[in-house]
Each structure stands twice: as structure tokens, then as C-alpha cells.
Scaffold this active site. Structure first.
Site, short mmCIF file in Angstrom:
data_model
loop_
_atom_site.label_atom_id
_atom_site.label_comp_id
_atom_site.label_asym_id
_atom_site.label_seq_id
_atom_site.Cartn_x
_atom_site.Cartn_y
_atom_site.Cartn_z
N PHE A 202 11.57 48.46 76.49
CA PHE A 202 10.48 48.60 75.51
C PHE A 202 11.05 48.79 74.11
O PHE A 202 10.61 49.65 73.33
CB PHE A 202 9.54 49.75 75.90
N GLU B 79 -2.01 47.20 86.10
CA GLU B 79 -0.98 46.31 85.57
C GLU B 79 0.06 47.18 84.87
O GLU B 79 -0.24 47.87 83.89
CB GLU B 79 -1.54 45.28 84.59
N LEU B 80 1.29 47.10 85.36
CA LEU B 80 2.30 48.09 84.99
C LEU B 80 3.48 47.43 84.26
O LEU B 80 3.33 46.40 83.64
CB LEU B 80 2.74 48.84 86.24
N GLY B 81 4.64 48.05 84.33
CA GLY B 81 5.79 47.59 83.56
C GLY B 81 6.45 46.35 84.14
O GLY B 81 6.07 45.83 85.18
N GLY C 135 -0.37 50.14 81.76
CA GLY C 135 0.57 51.11 81.22
C GLY C 135 1.84 51.17 82.04
O GLY C 135 2.20 50.22 82.74
N GLY D 23 -4.93 62.57 76.21
CA GLY D 23 -3.68 62.39 76.92
C GLY D 23 -3.86 62.43 78.42
O GLY D 23 -4.87 61.99 78.97
#
Length: 489
Positions: free
Chosen positions: A386, A256-258, A234, A214
Site C-alpha cells: 500500500f 473485497e479485501l487486500g 478494506g 472507527g
């Protein structure tokens, strides 16, 4: 129990992969089937000490790997592809069970990963430098690419196989070692399977490590002084934290994100075709894709027809266990995520949005949902959901469509549907996005086109055949002369 022939559970049970299979220092993580909750085994959890030890092993192994001729590195990657083709069906099944995706999506991940690794292998045979000009007689000047060293790769649970491949392959091809931290919710399909593939392909020991865990594991990976680069895919929140730490350490970070991606539907389209594309863009993998169509921006004169078609298509979709039958949507990955989708839908409805299809769930199985009258300020317009929610906003003019599309700080993907290509291009030219598709929906992945976002969607570093050499190597300037020149001092 045995999960796949390639990766039987008795090999990796309660283990991490770091110079061989060994016990992790932070206990174990259950491997579960998302649709049923069944435990398929348990994987080791890597501690901060495990990360440090792995980085040391990797840094030592990387020196010999960098000295290995590029074509030979490429041959090992091509052998991994051959094995991937042999075991493709079982790998796809594991993706379905561990992520809750439908079978075609699992199969697509395997197909895309094959192409990513093949193109990575090709990178190993490309020129590694150029002879540059020099203004001094007798000086030979070369600029060459050299490996970064040790690359840390942190991947999400939603598309774990493909999102690992696109970083692992070019990193190894260009002479780096790799420390992979798969998400704990998909550690087999996102990590174990690659360890087994590269073992069988003959990758030298110590070059590739799988360190499930985690936040503590990820933080140790980002901070380790022997890790020279972080490749992260993420959430925006975690990406911002990684970027802040990496920036302070002057360490390269590829983020690289949302996304809250707009799908713009103009009034000259084939409405049925546009609604079909829009449904796919919002509901593929239960909407759990960073490139999902998060906002359907539809021109007023065709809005009723588009909404009718979208609702009709949505109501025809089936939800269930994708491993046991042919369904269109599987489960949301966990209760926390399902509850968040619930919140966004409920809060938007309380602010005036209308639910025309879906809006309810049975445990993790969320019915595909269509919401209309969604306006700026509502959670369904502003937040990355999401989940399987198509949020429809109506606009009047092309300028208004552009303004609505750009009305947030994300900038991953945008799409425009129109029968007038010039008109669509004029809109596309104004969109704040790293990726723009004309006459297609937003969810598309190819190794040939740069993948990356702007704003809260990333730092613009892209994965592709065009950019991978830049991302996973450093330029080094080397000059030489036959003898030392004379200087005034």
C-alpha cells in the site's frame, strides 16, 4: 470552512446523517487535507447507539421504499447522477484534498461513480422474477427477487467515492435501505457528499444514513440485528473479523479485501509499453489501491531492459501536493502507513533486495521506488505494501511465472503481458485470481465485469451488472392455487 458548494461545512459540521443531520454520540472526527495536515472541519462520530437508532429508522423506511415501483426508484438515482454531473469538479477536488490523490484520479472516481449509479438505476427496471415449472396441475409457481432489507456498507479511505457508489446504488435500486460507514479519514468524500446528493435528488428520508466512525462503529453495524447484509471493502485483517462475526449471525457478508497482485511480463513484449503499464499499476495513487501491481514478475531475457525502462520512468515522476500543482504522486495517507512502507522496503533491502530508485520519503511524501532481486520470503514479495513500490522478481520459464504468481494466499487481480495471446491465455488460465487482465496492468475498475477476489482477497461475492441483483436481493418462491387441494390426512 466551506469544502464544496454541494456540501458546505456549516451543514455537516460535527454531525452524522441519520434521519437528518444530527450530533453523533461519540464525539467528532477531524476532516484533514492529507498533503498539508490542514483541518477543513470536523464530522460527527457515530456511537453504537447511533447505529442502532439508524437501523431502526432504516428498517421502517425500507418497507415503503420496497413497495415503490422500481422505475420510480431508478428515477431518483438518475436525478442523483444529474446532480453529480453538475457538482463533479468540486467533488473531485474534495477527493484530492481528503485522500491525497492526484486530480485525474479524483476525476476518475467521479466518472466511475456516475456509471455505477446509472447501471444501478437500470437494475430497478429489470424483471424481478420468473414463472417456474411445477409438476402439479393448477399450481402457479413463481420465483421472485425481494430486497434484503437494511444493507450496511463499510468503505475504505483510498477510493471512498467510487467504492461507496458500487454498493449504495444497487442496494437502493433493489429496494433496500443503506447504512454507510465511511472511513474516518475520508468521511466527507466517502459519505457526506452522498447524503447531500440523495437529499437533493428526493430520496425519502430514513433510507440512507452516514455513520462515520472507527472500529466500534463498524462492529455495531455488523452486529445489529436489523442490518441484513454487510458490504465491506478494506483490509484482509478486518475483513476476516467481519466475516467471522457475520457468519456466526448467519448474515450475508460481501468482502473485497487486500491483494498482492502479480504483473507477469513475458519475453515477447514491447518492453517500453510493458514498463509504462507496470509503472502505472504500481504508482497510481501512491500504490494505495488494493489492485496495485504488487509484484513485477519479469522473464529473465528481458529483465535488464524492463528494469532500465521502469527505473527511468520512476525517476521522472514528481511527488508533491496534488491540490496545488500537477504532480504524479501525492502523500501517503498517514504516518503509520508511511512508516509501514519504510519497514517493508528496509527489511527487504536487508535481506538482499536492491533499491534502484526512490526508497526515501519526506514526511508523508514517499518517492516512487523500484526494488530488484526480490524473492519469495521477503516482505516486498509477501506483504501488501500500500505504497509506491515496484518489486521486481525475475523468472525463467512460463511454469515458474505461474508458480511465483500463485505463491501467496491472496487472489484479487493478476495481469499478463505478451504479444502471443494464446501463450498469455494459457498462463492466465492457471492464475489464482478473481480478476485477470491480458495485455493490461492490474488497476482497472468497471461496473460491467465482476469485481471480487479469492483466498485472502475476499469471499468471491462480486460487484457488477452481472451479479448485483444476486448480491442485494433474496430469492423467494411463491406458489398459488385457486383452492386448497385434498390431502390424505
Amino acid at each position: 470552512m466551506s469544502v464544496t458548494e454541494l456540501a458546505p461545512a456549516d451543514v455537516w459540521r460535527d454531525k452524522i446523517y441519520s434521519g437528518g443531520w444530527k450530533t453523533g454520540g461519540a464525539g467528532t472526527i477531524p476532516v484533514t487535507e492529507k498533503a498539508t495536515g490542514e483541518q477543513m472541519g470536523s464530522i460527527g462520530c457515530a456511537s453504537a447507539a447511533d447505529v442502532s437508532a439508524a437501523a431502526a429508522i432504516a428498517a421502517d423506511a425500507q418497507r415503503a421504499w420496497a413497495a415503490t415501483p422500481g422505475p420510480q426508484r431508478g428515477d431518483i438515482l438518475r436525478e442523483a447522477v444529474r446532480l453529480l454531473q453538475v457538482h463533479g469538479d468540486e467533488i473531485a477536488r474534495q477527493i484530492v484534498r481528503e485522500t491525497g490523490s492526484i486530480r485525474p484520479k479524483g476525476q476518475l472516481e467521479v466518472k466511475l461513480a456516475i456509471r455505477e449509479i446509472l447501471e444501478g438505476a437500470a437494475l430497478a427496471s429489470q424483471p424481478t422474477g420468473v414463472i417456474t415449472a411445477s409438476d402439479a396441475r393448477g399450481r402457479h409457481s413463481v420465483a421472485r427477487r425481494i430486497p434484503l432489507g437494511v444493507v450496511g456498507v463499510i468503505t475504505p479511505w483510498n477510493s471512498p467515492f467510487i467504492l461507496a457508489a458500487r454498493a449504495i446504488a444497487p442496494a437502493l435500486a433493489t429496494g433496500n435501505a443503506v447504512l454507510l460507514k465511511p472511513d474516518p479519514q475520508s468521511s466527507v468524500s466517502g459519505g457526506v457528499l452522498y447524503a447531500r446528493l440523495f437529499e437533493a435528488a428526493g430520496l425519502p428520508e430514513g433510507l440512507f444514513h452516514v455513520l462515520p466512525g472507527g472500529a466500534e462503529t463498524g462492529d455495531a453495524l455488523v452486529r445489529d440485528p436489523l442490518v441484513n447484509m454487510i458490504s465491506f471493502t478494506g483490509s484482509t485483517r478486518v475483513g476476516q473479523q467481519i466475516g467471522a462475526v457475520a457468519g456466526g449471525l448467519l448474515k450475508r457478508a460481501n468482502l473485497e479485501l487486500g491483494g498482492k497482485n502479480p504483473y507477469i511480463v513475458l519475453d515477447d513484449v514491447d518492453v517500453e509499453a510493458a514498463a509504462s503499464a507496470g509503472a502505472w499499476g504500481s504508482f497510481l495513487h501512491q500504490g494505495q489501491v488494493c489492485m496495485s501491481a504488487g509484484r513485477h514478475l519479469v522473464q529473465e531475457s528481458i529483465a535488464d531492459a524492463y528494469i532500465e525502462s521502469l527505473v527511468r520512468r520512476t525517476r521522472a515522476l514528481t511527488v508533491g501536493d496534488p491540490f496545488k500543482g500537477d504532480v504524479h504522486l501525492g502523500p501517503i495517507v498517514n504516518e503509520r502507513q508511511a512508516a509501514n512502507v519504510d519497514r517493508i522496503v528496509a527489511d527487504s533491502a536487508s535481506q538482499g533486495a536492491k533499491i534502484l530508485a526512490g526508497g526515501t520519503r519526506d514526511g508523508l511524501f514517499f518517492k516512487p521506488t523500484v526494488m530488484v532481486d526480490v524473492v519469495p520470503g521477503m516482505p516486498a514479495f509477501e506483504e501488501e505494501i500500500f505504497g509506491p513500490v515496484a518489486a521486481v522478481t525475475v523468472f525463467k520459464t512460463d511454469d515458474e511465472a505461474v508458480a511465483l504468481a500463485n505463491q501467496n494466499r491472496y487472489g484479487l487481480v493478476a495481469a499478463v503481458a505478451s504479444s502471443d495471446l494464446r501463450r498469455a491465455q494459457q498462463i492466465a488460465d492457471q492464475l489464482h485470481a478473481g480478476i485477470v487482465h491480458i495485455n493490461d496492468q492490474t488497476v482497472m475498475h468497471e461496473v460491467f465485469g465482476p469485481m471480487g477476489g479469492l483466498g485472502l482477497s475476499g469471499n468471491g461475492h462480486n460487484y457488477s451488472t452481472l451479479t448485483n441483483a444476486d448480491q442485494f436481493t433474496e430469492w423467494q418462491w411463491v406458489t398459488s392455487r385457486e383452492s386448497l387441494p385434498a390431502y390424505p390426512f
